[in-house]
Design an enzyme around this catalytic site. Structure first.
Site, PDB file in Angstrom:
ATOM      1  N   ASP A   1       1.460  -0.470  -9.201  1.00  0.00           N
ATOM      2  CA  ASP A   1       1.609  -0.602  -7.751  1.00  0.00           C
ATOM      3  C   ASP A   1       1.131   0.674  -7.043  1.00  0.00           C
ATOM      4  O   ASP A   1       1.415   1.788  -7.489  1.00  0.00           O
ATOM      5  CB  ASP A   1       3.101  -0.828  -7.455  1.00  0.00           C
ATOM      6  CG  ASP A   1       3.380  -1.228  -6.030  1.00  0.00           C
ATOM      7  OD1 ASP A   1       2.897  -2.291  -5.619  1.00  0.00           O
ATOM      8  OD2 ASP A   1       4.094  -0.480  -5.327  1.00  0.00           O
TER       9      ASP A   1
ATOM     10  N   GLU B   1      -3.438  -1.411  -8.681  1.00  0.00           N
ATOM     11  CA  GLU B   1      -3.506  -1.882  -7.303  1.00  0.00           C
ATOM     12  C   GLU B   1      -3.930  -0.685  -6.469  1.00  0.00           C
ATOM     13  O   GLU B   1      -3.113   0.141  -6.074  1.00  0.00           O
ATOM     14  CB  GLU B   1      -2.148  -2.391  -6.823  1.00  0.00           C
ATOM     15  CG  GLU B   1      -2.239  -3.053  -5.466  1.00  0.00           C
ATOM     16  CD  GLU B   1      -1.156  -2.651  -4.475  1.00  0.00           C
ATOM     17  OE1 GLU B   1      -1.025  -3.339  -3.461  1.00  0.00           O
ATOM     18  OE2 GLU B   1      -0.468  -1.633  -4.674  1.00  0.00           O
TER      19      GLU B   1
HETATM   20  C1  NOJ Z   1       2.086  -3.227  -3.080  1.00  0.00           C
HETATM   21  C2  NOJ Z   1       2.890  -4.442  -3.394  1.00  0.00           C
HETATM   22  O1  NOJ Z   1       2.030  -5.453  -3.836  1.00  0.00           O
HETATM   23  C3  NOJ Z   1       3.618  -4.792  -2.129  1.00  0.00           C
HETATM   24  O2  NOJ Z   1       4.217  -6.050  -2.208  1.00  0.00           O
HETATM   25  C4  NOJ Z   1       4.598  -3.705  -1.823  1.00  0.00           C
HETATM   26  O3  NOJ Z   1       5.208  -3.975  -0.587  1.00  0.00           O
HETATM   27  C5  NOJ Z   1       3.915  -2.343  -1.746  1.00  0.00           C
HETATM   28  N1  NOJ Z   1       2.970  -2.152  -2.793  1.00  0.00           N
HETATM   29  C6  NOJ Z   1       4.929  -1.240  -1.831  1.00  0.00           C
HETATM   30  O4  NOJ Z   1       5.431  -1.162  -3.124  1.00  0.00           O
END
Ligand code: NOJ
Length: 538
Positions: free
Chosen positions: A203, A265
């Site tokens: 993440d 991500e």
């Molecule tokens: C990316 C995640 O996919 C999302 O759902 C989240 O709110 C943010 N990162 C913060 O962790």
């Protein structure tokens, strides 16, 4: 290591645990629910599942606020349920990827609680970004950084210091300059690797390291950084220091048998910049959000595909493709919106019901285009049913922190997180035994239920299943793209398959050849209607 590393052409299915299947009937999905529905993934023909967070959490950001990285939240089950899920997945030949949230903890995490109690100047505070405020009494935040969810990225605590949170106030950012923080996450990796996971989705992979001194940056948050001559990289994103973290993690993963992987991500552009995350000794993959956000025109789609392939080529990584996830408007709705509606974070101001038929037609064409591309593809639960966004959720049921932090200006992401329909005639469409759902489902979702679609030739579920079968049979994930020039269309050959998507307003001629699969009916004269993709035997 195997000759072809499994993730390079894998199709990976994102399970959003809250909304996949509910075994205990509390209205929220759980691990036993996931296990009970694994055969759906086998029938669909995917290679792996990635589960969004199921760790102990106050759920202020749907579990992306982790209070304990080494356990399961009782809402979702137990570690024994997790082990049973992994065993059941492996028995079915499915790999398992879990979500890792390293940029921030929950404010309920023991470390943050300790930091609050220990006070200014303590070692416990050093694990986060605590600062004195500006102004006469420190009443102003230390700088003008904004939270991704809206509002300032700083919150003041009782003793007057401020802490940094790039997301919700309940998600304090960790200080990754500290060896102790690094060591903690290395242990977390080992904890889940020892339990048999095949990999991690990381993440906010572009966020861990902040530019030293936290220099001023008052621009509103943008999800993508585009470093270039004209504007510099924001101090909270895509700092060079993140790469050393991923190198150390890669060494850990490579020390385990069985080809473990990481997918980042990282909202980073352009493609060459993203490629730095997938160098040989770093992550294995990164999500391709530039592709997800490409407008629905032949030129934009081709540009996104070419730049994505070119971006990873120099570093030898495989490309990834994605159209939907739990943070963006489902592509069956997004592609039906009038131009200008947002891709991320919600619906436009007047919350229109999109043109559902147009959206679904384009979504099916987009999916077949995506599944024909070399590399690996990420699917989001429910897209195989053609599920649209829930665009008319009542405001009083919304839970996304974006909705609250934007002071109700951005509706947020709840519309793509609604529990999915399994059985047309069961309460809550078979989501769980009690009929309860943590977000309401639209009243007309029986038509998308998996059991109903399974019976219908040409249903979206049938199309996905057949596309995945053909993709595997013809090795499309391992192929190459050879372009044919076309006006208002995408036209290329990938090995034995010719792929054509018509983006124009009128039907397009198809070359001779057996049509293996099409995303919609062909015209009576055999031409390819607008917003349709066909795969032909080349
Ligand atoms: C990316 C995640 O996919 C999302 O759902 C989240 O709110 C943010 N990162 C913060 O962790």
């Amino acid at each position: 290591m195997s000759p072809l590393l499994w993730w390079r052409d894998a199709v990976i299915y994102q399970v959003y645990p809250r909304s996949f299947a509910d075994a205990d009937g509390d209205g929220m999905g759980d691990l036993r629910g996931i296990t009970s529905r694994l055969d759906h993934l086998v029938e669909l023909g995917v290679d792996a599942l990635w589960m969004s967070p199921f760790y102990p959490s106050p759920q202020h950001d749907a579990g992306y606020d982790v209070a304990d990285y080494r356990d399961v939240d009782p809402r979702f089950g137990t570690l024994a349920d997790f082990d049973a899920l992994v065993t059941a997945a492996k028995e079915r030949g499915l790999r398992v990827i879990v979500d890792l949230v390293p940029n921030h903890t929950s404010s309920d995490h023991a470390w943050f609680q300790e930091a609050l109690a220990a006070g200014p100047g303590s070692a416990a505070r050093d694990r986060y970004h605590f600062r004195k405020g500006l102004g006469v009494d420190g009443e102003l935040p230390p700088n003008g950084w904004q939270s991704v969810f809206g509002g300032p990225a700083w919150t003041r605590v009782a003793d007057g210091e401020w802490y940094l949170h790039l997301f919700d106030t309940s998600q304090p950012d960790l200080n990754w300059d500290l060896p102790e923080v690094r060591a903690m996450f290395e242990d977390v990796l080992r904890f889940w690797l020892d339990r048999g996971v095949d990999g991690f989705r990381v993440d906010v992979a572009h966020g861990l390291i902040k530019e030293s001194g936290l220099p001023e940056w008052t621009a509103a948050q943008v999800p993508i950084t585009s470093p270039g001559a004209e504007h510099r990289t924001p101090p909270m994103w895509d700092q060079d220091g993140v790469h050393e973290v991923y190198r150390s993690w890669r060494r850990i993963l490579d020390g385990y048998p069985g080809d473990r992987m990481m997918v980042g991500e990282a909202w980073v552009a352009p493609a060459e910049r993203l490629a730095r995350y997938v160098r040989q000794d770093e992550m294995n993959q990164a999500f391709n959000f530039n592709y997800l956000m490409a407008p629905w025109t032949a030129a934009d789609q081709r540009e996104a595909i070419e730049s994505s392939l070119a971006g990873v080529e120099p570093v030898g990584a495989s490309c990834t493709w994605v159209l939907s996830n739990h943070d963006v408007v489902r592509h069956a709705s997004r592609l039906g919106f009038a131009p200008g509606y947002s891709t991320q974070g919600g619906i436009g101001d007047d919350d229109p019901q999109p043109d559902e038929a147009l959206g679904l037609r384009r979504a099916r064409a987009a999916t077949m285009l995506m599944l024909s591309l070399p590399g690996s593809a990420y699917l989001y639960q429910g897209e195989e049913l053609g599920l649209p966004e829930h665009t008319t959720l009542p405001d009083d049921v919304r839970q996304d922190p974006t909705w609250f932090r934007s002071e109700h200006e951005v509706r947020g992401r709840d519309g793509c997180r609604v529990p999915i329909p399994w059985e047309a005639d069961a309460p809550a469409y078979g989501f769980g035994p009690s009929g309860k759902t943590w977000l309401p489902q639209p009243s007309d979702w029986a038509r998308f239920a998996a059991d109903r679609e399974r019976e219908v030739p040409g249903s979206t579920l049938s199309m996905y299943t057949e596309a995945l079968r053909l993709r595997r049979k013809h090795g499309l994930g391992q192929g190459t793209v050879e372009w044919h020039e076309a006006a208002d269309a995408i036209d290329f050959r990938n090995g034995p398959v010719r792929v054509i998507t018509n983006f124009g307003k009128v039907p397009a001629p198809l070359p001779p050849g057996e049509v293996l699969l099409a995303s919609g009916d062909l015209a009576a004269d055999g031409t390819l209607p607008p917003d349709t993709t066909a795969w032909l035997r080349a």
